[in-house]
Design an enzyme around this catalytic site. Structure first.
Site, PDB file in Angstrom:
ATOM      1  N   TYR A   1     -12.198  -2.619  -3.992  1.00  0.00           N
ATOM      2  CA  TYR A   1     -12.743  -2.826  -2.649  1.00  0.00           C
ATOM      3  C   TYR A   1     -14.277  -2.787  -2.634  1.00  0.00           C
ATOM      4  CZ  TYR A   1      -8.283  -2.769  -0.071  1.00  0.00           C
ATOM      5  OH  TYR A   1      -7.045  -3.078   0.450  1.00  0.00           O
TER       6      TYR A   1
ATOM      7  N   LYS B   1       0.830  -1.213   0.000  1.00  0.00           N
ATOM      8  CA  LYS B   1       0.000   0.000   0.000  1.00  0.00           C
ATOM      9  C   LYS B   1       0.867   1.267   0.000  1.00  0.00           C
ATOM     10  CE  LYS B   1      -3.987  -2.267   2.211  1.00  0.00           C
ATOM     11  NZ  LYS B   1      -5.014  -2.197   3.293  1.00  0.00           N
TER      12      LYS B   1
ATOM     13  N   HIS C   1      -2.035  -5.429   1.455  1.00  0.00           N
ATOM     14  CA  HIS C   1      -3.301  -6.140   1.230  1.00  0.00           C
ATOM     15  C   HIS C   1      -2.979  -7.559   0.793  1.00  0.00           C
ATOM     16  CE1 HIS C   1      -7.115  -7.443  -0.498  1.00  0.00           C
ATOM     17  NE2 HIS C   1      -6.388  -7.882  -1.511  1.00  0.00           N
TER      18      HIS C   1
ATOM     19  N   GLU D   1      -9.182 -11.141  -7.834  1.00  0.00           N
ATOM     20  CA  GLU D   1      -8.320  -9.970  -7.625  1.00  0.00           C
ATOM     21  C   GLU D   1      -7.115  -9.972  -8.578  1.00  0.00           C
ATOM     22  OE1 GLU D   1      -7.414  -9.885  -3.441  1.00  0.00           O
ATOM     23  OE2 GLU D   1      -9.453  -9.278  -2.908  1.00  0.00           O
TER      24      GLU D   1
END
Ligand code: RTP
Ligand code: MG
Length: 141
Positions: free
Chosen positions: A51, A11, A117, A128
């Site tokens: 998300y 991140k 994440h 994803e």
């Protein structure tokens, strides 16, 4: 044990801290191989889509704003039991609860700026990985 793939994101806070290599090293030492990788500054739309499962949660807007606050490093990891192994390396969502030696214990500042994440299931991992990488960009194909 099964050979799995999972999606990992370093991140914006951890990218800013210059610990991409340190985190990759932890993946490699645990037997997880980087099979796709790119740095990207996500658009708001990309972060919201990623998300989307959290859209109704009170922290959604803050999460999206944080995820677009700087570039992230996105990778697919492959290895035995990769989904769970990666979650173990990450540590608990809130760094206050993260076990010593985990990525979040060592590099996360708060539950919002929590460094990494990781996919939470094999099913979500496939979704994803496909969100960020065309199948032709994951090796071996
Ligand atoms: P991630 O999806 O980022 O790997 O994190 P996670 O599975 O450990 O946690 P998740 O429940 O999926 O939440 C996604 C991200 O939202 C932020 N969050 N804030 N303030 C809060 O109560 C709260 N809860 C979650 C965290 O940054 C978390 O990583
Ligand atoms: Mg999650």
């Amino acid at each position: 044990m099964a050979l799995e793939r999972t999606l990992s994101i370093i991140k914006p806070d951890a990218v800013a801290k210059n610990v991409i290599g340190e985190i990759y090293s932890r993946f490699e030492k645990a037997g997880l191989k980087v099979v796709a990788s790119k740095m990207k500054h996500l658009s708001k739309q990309e972060a919201e889509g990623f998300y989307a499962v959290h859209r109704e949660r009170p922290f959604f807007a803050a999460l999206v704003e944080f995820m677009i606050s700087g570039p992230v490093m996105i990778q697919a990891l492959q290895g035995e039991n990769a989904v769970l192994k990666h979650r173990d390396l990450m540590g608990a969502t809130n760094p206050k609860d993260a076990a010593p030696g985990t990525i979040r214990a060592d590099f996360a500042d708060s539950i919002d700026a929590n460094a990494v994440h990781g996919s939470d299931s094999l099913e979500n991992a496939a979704i994803e990985i496909a969100y960020f990488f065309p199948a032709t960009d994951v090796y071996p194909r």
